[in-house]
Design a protein around this motif. Structure first.
Motif, short mmCIF file in Angstrom:
data_model
loop_
_atom_site.label_atom_id
_atom_site.label_comp_id
_atom_site.label_asym_id
_atom_site.label_seq_id
_atom_site.Cartn_x
_atom_site.Cartn_y
_atom_site.Cartn_z
N GLY A 1 35.61 44.82 29.89
CA GLY A 1 36.47 43.67 30.21
C GLY A 1 37.24 43.97 31.48
N ARG A 2 38.04 43.02 31.91
CA ARG A 2 38.78 43.24 33.15
C ARG A 2 40.01 42.36 33.23
NH1 ARG A 2 38.85 38.05 35.37
NH2 ARG A 2 36.83 37.26 35.98
N PHE A 3 40.94 42.83 34.08
CA PHE A 3 42.10 42.02 34.47
C PHE A 3 42.01 41.95 35.98
CE2 PHE A 3 46.77 42.22 35.68
CZ PHE A 3 46.99 40.87 35.49
N ALA A 4 42.11 40.73 36.53
CA ALA A 4 41.83 40.56 37.96
C ALA A 4 42.97 39.82 38.67
CB ALA A 4 40.51 39.80 38.11
N PRO A 5 44.11 40.49 38.85
CA PRO A 5 45.23 39.80 39.49
C PRO A 5 45.02 39.60 40.99
CG PRO A 5 45.78 42.10 39.15
CD PRO A 5 44.42 41.89 38.53
N SER A 6 45.65 38.56 41.52
CA SER A 6 45.68 38.38 42.98
C SER A 6 47.00 38.97 43.45
CB SER A 6 45.65 36.89 43.33
OG SER A 6 44.58 36.27 42.68
N PRO A 7 46.96 39.96 44.32
CA PRO A 7 48.24 40.60 44.71
C PRO A 7 49.03 39.76 45.72
CG PRO A 7 46.39 41.76 45.69
CD PRO A 7 45.80 40.65 44.87
N MET B 1 41.59 44.10 42.03
CA MET B 1 42.54 43.39 42.88
C MET B 1 41.80 42.28 43.63
SD MET B 1 45.64 44.24 42.72
CE MET B 1 46.34 45.45 41.59
N GLU B 2 42.15 41.05 43.32
CA GLU B 2 41.49 39.92 43.96
C GLU B 2 42.27 39.56 45.24
OE1 GLU B 2 40.14 37.02 40.99
OE2 GLU B 2 38.50 38.44 40.79
N ASP B 3 42.04 40.40 46.24
CA ASP B 3 42.79 40.26 47.49
C ASP B 3 41.91 39.67 48.59
OD1 ASP B 3 41.12 42.45 47.68
OD2 ASP B 3 42.59 43.75 48.65
N ALA C 1 34.93 32.68 49.36
CA ALA C 1 35.77 31.97 48.38
C ALA C 1 35.80 32.72 47.05
CB ALA C 1 35.22 30.56 48.18
N TYR C 2 36.90 32.54 46.35
CA TYR C 2 37.07 33.12 45.01
C TYR C 2 35.85 32.87 44.13
CZ TYR C 2 38.23 32.79 40.08
OH TYR C 2 38.16 32.88 38.72
N GLN C 3 35.31 31.62 44.17
CA GLN C 3 34.21 31.24 43.28
C GLN C 3 32.97 32.11 43.46
OE1 GLN C 3 34.61 29.19 40.92
NE2 GLN C 3 36.29 27.86 41.53
N VAL D 1 33.08 35.40 44.98
CA VAL D 1 33.33 36.84 44.83
C VAL D 1 33.63 37.22 43.39
CG1 VAL D 1 34.03 37.03 47.24
CG2 VAL D 1 35.79 36.73 45.52
N VAL D 2 34.25 36.31 42.64
CA VAL D 2 34.56 36.64 41.24
C VAL D 2 33.26 36.91 40.47
CG1 VAL D 2 34.61 34.25 40.39
CG2 VAL D 2 35.99 35.96 39.27
N VAL D 3 32.23 36.13 40.78
CA VAL D 3 30.97 36.27 40.06
C VAL D 3 30.24 37.55 40.52
CG1 VAL D 3 28.69 35.23 39.74
CG2 VAL D 3 30.75 33.82 39.57
N ILE E 1 38.37 37.66 29.67
CA ILE E 1 39.50 37.04 28.97
C ILE E 1 40.55 36.77 30.04
CG2 ILE E 1 41.30 37.35 27.18
CD1 ILE E 1 38.50 37.25 25.94
N ARG E 2 40.90 35.50 30.24
CA ARG E 2 41.80 35.14 31.34
C ARG E 2 42.54 33.85 31.00
NH1 ARG E 2 37.02 33.17 35.57
NH2 ARG E 2 36.30 31.45 34.26
N GLY E 3 43.38 33.39 31.91
CA GLY E 3 44.19 32.21 31.64
C GLY E 3 43.39 30.91 31.61
N ASP F 1 43.83 28.22 32.96
CA ASP F 1 43.74 27.44 34.21
C ASP F 1 42.35 27.56 34.83
OD1 ASP F 1 44.46 30.13 34.56
OD2 ASP F 1 45.33 29.78 36.54
N LEU F 2 41.57 28.55 34.40
CA LEU F 2 40.23 28.74 34.98
C LEU F 2 39.11 28.25 34.05
CD1 LEU F 2 41.03 32.10 36.69
CD2 LEU F 2 40.30 30.02 37.85
N LEU F 3 39.53 27.66 32.93
CA LEU F 3 38.53 27.24 31.93
C LEU F 3 37.46 26.31 32.54
CD1 LEU F 3 39.32 26.44 28.30
CD2 LEU F 3 38.01 24.77 29.53
#
Ligand code: GLU
Length: 297
Positions: A10-16, A46-48, A173-175, A177-179, A191-193, A195-197
């Protein structure tokens, strides 16, 4: 101690773009507990990628706060800003497959035509930069099953939108790089917020397009200050690092549906997390996409 398993990642991917606040801590704790309860690995990324929004030093501030809350990650932290070559390679691959096209529509034009891009530039074969580059959606599904919220139906027009993978300013774009990152890091569950559903079907479809098995997705309720207003760096949510750690953790767990026994309310955070890991189940999470957090934070 759980036996580490290579099966679950799993992961946590904050934007700093600022310090960790109550809303982002919920995503950190939820993803951490899910990974640890599955005896899996929990990575931090780190989603920078969106450099104009990044705040110098926010990455180390976030990492320090995670440690302060007993959330120790596995492996090394991945920075998107270090992976531009990899994103460019995927971009080129999609270009060679003729799956992308240049677009010169402005945000204003798109919002005037209803907010969803309808493929205006798809056949124009534009090549003169500056251009945004869009991925042809090719029938992305409008349903998926969320691990927490169950079967989900998202607007078909949104699912089928040709979306931007490289922006007009040249940034990926985020769309995209996240993948690419989720694939390269072998993420099995996200597992995330909440808002991205609605972005989930397109991310699953891109995984498949790139020849990978898409992770499973579960979305956590969003912390809001009033209906529709997400607690965020933009509305100056206070950094959690300034608050008493055990009290904040007890509040985060309560938000996620876990009520700590009285004797653990003030206990060291590692004891709170051990108890929470042992009692964690996705089925205890409230099935509400938004929860007012002023009662918790
Ligand atoms: N970087 C995103 C954020 O901070 C999270 C992206 C994701 O979890 O897919 O909101």
């Amino acid at each position: 101690m759980p036996v580490p398993s290579s099966a679950y990642i799993g992961r946590f991917a904050p934007s700093p773009s600022g310090p960790l606040h109550f809303g982002s801590l919920i995503a950190a704790v939820g993803s951490y507990l899910q990974a640890k309860s599955q005896h899996g690995q929990w990575l931090v990324r780190m989603e920078d990628i969106d450099t104009p929004r990044m705040v110098p030093g926010a990455d180390s501030d976030i990492l320090r706060t995670l440690e302060q809350f007993g959330l120790h990650w596995d492996g090394t932290v991945l920075y998107q800003s270090q992976r531009l070559e990899r994103y460019q390679q995927i971009f080129r691959h999609l270009q060679q497959q003729q799956l992308i096209y240049g677009c010169q529509c402005s945000r204003k034009q798109i919002s005037e035509s209803g907010g969803i891009y309808t493929g205006r530039c798809a056949t124009l074969k534009l090549t003169t930069e500056p251009l945004a580059w869009r991925l042809k959606s090719q029938g992305v599904a409008s349903q998926f099953t969320d691990l927490i919220f169950g079967p989900q139906q998202i607007p078909a027009a949104l699912a089928q939108e040709d979306y931007i993978i490289k922006r007009r300013d040249g940034l990926f774009a985020y769309q995209l790089v996240v993948v690419v990152d989720d694939i390269d890091q072998g993420i099995t569950e996200v597992i995330r917020g909440a808002d991205l559903l609605q972005m989930t079907p397109r991310q699953q479809a891109l995984c498949t397009l790139l020849g990978a098995v898409a992770p499973q997705y579960g979305h956590l309720p969003l912390a809001v200050i009033k209906p529709g207003f997400k607690l965020s760096k933009q509305n100056h949510a206070e950094p959690v690092s300034q608050w008493p750690v055990s009290k904040v953790m007890a509040n985060v767990l309560a938000f996620l549906g876990l009520s700590l026994p009285t004797d653990l309310q003030q206990a060291p955070v590692t004891q709170q997390l051990d108890w929470a890991t042992a009692h964690w189940q996705l089925s205890i999470i409230p099935r509400r996409q938004e929860i007012n957090c002023t009662q918790f934070a």
